[in-house]
Design a protein around this motif. Structure first.
Motif, PDB file in Angstrom:
ATOM      1  N   GLU A  61       0.814  -1.217   0.000  1.00  0.00           N
ATOM      2  CA  GLU A  61       0.000   0.000   0.000  1.00  0.00           C
ATOM      3  C   GLU A  61       0.847   1.266   0.000  1.00  0.00           C
ATOM      4  OE1 GLU A  61      -2.880  -0.104   3.134  1.00  0.00           O
ATOM      5  OE2 GLU A  61      -4.077  -1.656   2.131  1.00  0.00           O
ATOM      6  N   VAL A  62       0.382   2.250  -0.737  1.00  0.00           N
ATOM      7  CA  VAL A  62       0.913   3.609  -0.700  1.00  0.00           C
ATOM      8  C   VAL A  62      -0.250   4.530  -0.391  1.00  0.00           C
ATOM      9  CG1 VAL A  62       2.006   5.461  -2.019  1.00  0.00           C
ATOM     10  CG2 VAL A  62       2.754   3.102  -2.351  1.00  0.00           C
ATOM     11  N   GLN A  63      -0.141   5.241   0.714  1.00  0.00           N
ATOM     12  CA  GLN A  63      -1.227   6.115   1.181  1.00  0.00           C
ATOM     13  C   GLN A  63      -2.544   5.358   1.333  1.00  0.00           C
ATOM     14  OE1 GLN A  63      -1.805   9.947  -0.795  1.00  0.00           O
ATOM     15  NE2 GLN A  63      -1.087  10.832   1.097  1.00  0.00           N
ATOM     16  N   GLY A  64      -2.455   4.146   1.879  1.00  0.00           N
ATOM     17  CA  GLY A  64      -3.656   3.397   2.192  1.00  0.00           C
ATOM     18  C   GLY A  64      -4.325   2.704   1.020  1.00  0.00           C
ATOM     19  N   ARG A  65      -3.709   2.762  -0.162  1.00  0.00           N
ATOM     20  CA  ARG A  65      -4.275   2.097  -1.342  1.00  0.00           C
ATOM     21  C   ARG A  65      -3.226   1.170  -1.934  1.00  0.00           C
ATOM     22  NH1 ARG A  65      -5.164   6.608  -5.140  1.00  0.00           N
ATOM     23  NH2 ARG A  65      -6.118   5.136  -6.576  1.00  0.00           N
ATOM     24  N   ALA A  66      -3.656  -0.029  -2.308  1.00  0.00           N
ATOM     25  CA  ALA A  66      -2.750  -0.986  -2.937  1.00  0.00           C
ATOM     26  C   ALA A  66      -2.207  -0.417  -4.246  1.00  0.00           C
ATOM     27  CB  ALA A  66      -3.466  -2.301  -3.201  1.00  0.00           C
ATOM     28  N   LEU A  67      -0.955  -0.757  -4.545  1.00  0.00           N
ATOM     29  CA  LEU A  67      -0.343  -0.278  -5.784  1.00  0.00           C
ATOM     30  C   LEU A  67      -1.219  -0.574  -6.991  1.00  0.00           C
ATOM     31  CD1 LEU A  67       3.406  -1.223  -5.214  1.00  0.00           C
ATOM     32  CD2 LEU A  67       2.504   1.095  -5.529  1.00  0.00           C
ATOM     33  N   ILE A  68      -1.780  -1.781  -7.050  1.00  0.00           N
ATOM     34  CA  ILE A  68      -2.579  -2.128  -8.227  1.00  0.00           C
ATOM     35  C   ILE A  68      -3.832  -1.263  -8.326  1.00  0.00           C
ATOM     36  CG2 ILE A  68      -3.951  -4.000  -7.178  1.00  0.00           C
ATOM     37  CD1 ILE A  68      -3.386  -5.500  -9.935  1.00  0.00           C
ATOM     38  N   ASP A  69      -4.341  -0.796  -7.192  1.00  0.00           N
ATOM     39  CA  ASP A  69      -5.520   0.077  -7.247  1.00  0.00           C
ATOM     40  C   ASP A  69      -5.168   1.456  -7.786  1.00  0.00           C
ATOM     41  OD1 ASP A  69      -7.332  -1.842  -6.352  1.00  0.00           O
ATOM     42  OD2 ASP A  69      -6.894  -1.413  -4.250  1.00  0.00           O
ATOM     43  N   HIS A  70      -3.980   1.953  -7.437  1.00  0.00           N
ATOM     44  CA  HIS A  70      -3.523   3.215  -8.046  1.00  0.00           C
ATOM     45  C   HIS A  70      -3.552   3.101  -9.573  1.00  0.00           C
ATOM     46  CE1 HIS A  70      -1.951   5.629  -4.596  1.00  0.00           C
ATOM     47  NE2 HIS A  70      -1.777   4.444  -4.021  1.00  0.00           N
ATOM     48  N   VAL A  71      -3.015   1.991 -10.095  1.00  0.00           N
ATOM     49  CA  VAL A  71      -2.912   1.808 -11.545  1.00  0.00           C
ATOM     50  C   VAL A  71      -4.287   1.586 -12.167  1.00  0.00           C
ATOM     51  CG1 VAL A  71      -1.990   0.314 -13.359  1.00  0.00           C
ATOM     52  CG2 VAL A  71      -0.558   0.951 -11.419  1.00  0.00           C
ATOM     53  N   LEU A  72      -5.086   0.708 -11.575  1.00  0.00           N
ATOM     54  CA  LEU A  72      -6.401   0.416 -12.148  1.00  0.00           C
ATOM     55  C   LEU A  72      -7.303   1.647 -12.145  1.00  0.00           C
ATOM     56  CD1 LEU A  72      -7.061  -3.122 -10.630  1.00  0.00           C
ATOM     57  CD2 LEU A  72      -6.628  -2.587 -13.042  1.00  0.00           C
ATOM     58  N   ASP A  73      -7.206   2.466 -11.103  1.00  0.00           N
ATOM     59  CA  ASP A  73      -8.014   3.684 -11.073  1.00  0.00           C
ATOM     60  C   ASP A  73      -7.582   4.659 -12.168  1.00  0.00           C
ATOM     61  OD1 ASP A  73      -9.367   2.586  -8.955  1.00  0.00           O
ATOM     62  OD2 ASP A  73      -8.447   3.859  -7.422  1.00  0.00           O
ATOM     63  N   ARG A  74      -6.280   4.778 -12.391  1.00  0.00           N
ATOM     64  CA  ARG A  74      -5.787   5.624 -13.492  1.00  0.00           C
ATOM     65  C   ARG A  74      -6.323   5.120 -14.835  1.00  0.00           C
ATOM     66  NH1 ARG A  74      -3.307  10.577 -12.375  1.00  0.00           N
ATOM     67  NH2 ARG A  74      -1.651  10.341 -10.830  1.00  0.00           N
ATOM     68  N   LEU A  75      -6.252   3.824 -15.048  1.00  0.00           N
ATOM     69  CA  LEU A  75      -6.704   3.254 -16.314  1.00  0.00           C
ATOM     70  C   LEU A  75      -8.209   3.444 -16.499  1.00  0.00           C
ATOM     71  CD1 LEU A  75      -4.563  -0.012 -16.264  1.00  0.00           C
ATOM     72  CD2 LEU A  75      -4.246   1.940 -17.805  1.00  0.00           C
ATOM     73  N   THR A  76      -8.967   3.283 -15.430  1.00  0.00           N
ATOM     74  CA  THR A  76     -10.413   3.496 -15.507  1.00  0.00           C
ATOM     75  C   THR A  76     -10.717   4.929 -15.917  1.00  0.00           C
ATOM     76  OG1 THR A  76     -10.846   1.813 -13.835  1.00  0.00           O
ATOM     77  CG2 THR A  76     -12.570   3.439 -14.195  1.00  0.00           C
ATOM     78  N   GLU A  77     -10.007   5.874 -15.300  1.00  0.00           N
ATOM     79  CA  GLU A  77     -10.216   7.292 -15.632  1.00  0.00           C
ATOM     80  C   GLU A  77      -9.850   7.584 -17.088  1.00  0.00           C
ATOM     81  OE1 GLU A  77      -7.773   9.032 -12.637  1.00  0.00           O
ATOM     82  OE2 GLU A  77      -9.148   8.464 -11.021  1.00  0.00           O
ATOM     83  N   ALA A  78      -8.941   6.784 -17.658  1.00  0.00           N
ATOM     84  CA  ALA A  78      -8.516   6.977 -19.049  1.00  0.00           C
ATOM     85  C   ALA A  78      -9.444   6.274 -20.038  1.00  0.00           C
ATOM     86  CB  ALA A  78      -7.091   6.476 -19.225  1.00  0.00           C
ATOM     87  N   GLY A  79     -10.484   5.597 -19.535  1.00  0.00           N
ATOM     88  CA  GLY A  79     -11.450   4.978 -20.430  1.00  0.00           C
ATOM     89  C   GLY A  79     -11.338   3.470 -20.571  1.00  0.00           C
TER      90      GLY A  79
END
Length: 238
Positions: A31-49
């Motif tokens: 976790e980084v800032q309470g969020r799993a690394l993979i969630d940081h990436v998946l959230d970015r990808l979701t925001e990109a469509g």
């Protein structure tokens, strides 16, 4: 170009440099800032469509699958199972080929976190042209990046073409863990584990490897110290 709707997320690595944080979990769940690394990436990808993410799993695969199943937002997750053999970046892409469809895809590492002053993934989409490129890479300036200690990977021409550092003592730009390519890019690689790097070198030699640079701050979260520095940076004190 329209943004890819599918992504390959490379989450199967052993995370040896991240120990002891990976003694009981895959690197993707550090976790980084309470969020799993993979969630940081998946959230970015979701925001990109992105609507579907193919995630490869190996180390603590059951735990990662359970985490992904419990996510409450997109994208749809499809597992590419590498429990039997860790296939590296190229082998992972090749194995997942049938799950990725026929349109261009994002390929993303899970150890890349960034602060975006612009819209890095949209810039990458605008750059991507399958007629003239084999892959379009998102880059970061080496200076000011957290967790990257190498001498840089690439030189960037005015038209976006990339050349490898080669014999030069340093290069200004590092690959920051996200690129766009065709889903079949690794199809002709060898059986078993292999890296995308030799394929990129061939593409670069043919003038078909391109890149654009993040306007923001990149954190390569590869070990516990980098994780702590990334947390401080994101908290606004780094």
């Amino acid at each position: 170009m329209t943004a890819p709707k599918t992504a390959m997320v490379l989450a199967a690595g052993l995370g040896t440099r991240m120990r002891p944080l990976t003694d009981d979990r895959p690197k993707a769940l550090v976790e980084v800032q309470g969020r799993a690394l993979i969630d940081h990436v998946l959230d970015r990808l979701t925001e990109a469509g992105v609507e579907k993410a193919v995630v490869n799993v190996h180390w603590f695969a059951d735990r990662l699958e359970a985490h992904l199943a419990a996510r409450e937002r997109g994208p749809q997750i499809v597992i590419s199972d590498e429990r039997a053999e860790l296939l590296e970046t190229g082998g992972g892409l090749k194995k997942a080929r049938a799950l990725l469809g026929d349109d261009p895809v994002f390929v993303a590492n899970i150890d890349s976190v960034w602060i975006d002053r612009g819209d890095a993934l949209a810039d990458l989409v605008r750059l991507w042209n399958p007629e003239t490129m084999d892959a379009a890479l998102l880059l970061a300036r080496r200076e000011g990046s957290i967790g990257f200690e190498g001498d840089g990977d690439f030189f960037l021409a005015d038209d976006g073409k990339l050349t490898f550092r080669g014999e030069a003592p340093s290069a200004p730009f590092a690959y920051m863990g996200v690129h766009i390519t065709s889903p079949g890019y690794a199809d002709h690689g060898p059986d078993g584990p292999f890296s995308l790097s030799p394929l990129w070198r061939k593409s670069a030699a043919e003038g078909r490897l391109f890149g654009c640079v993040l306007d923001g701050a990149w954190m390569h979260v590869g070990d516990p110290q980098a994780r702590d520095e990334a947390e401080a940076k994101l908290a606004g004190v780094g």
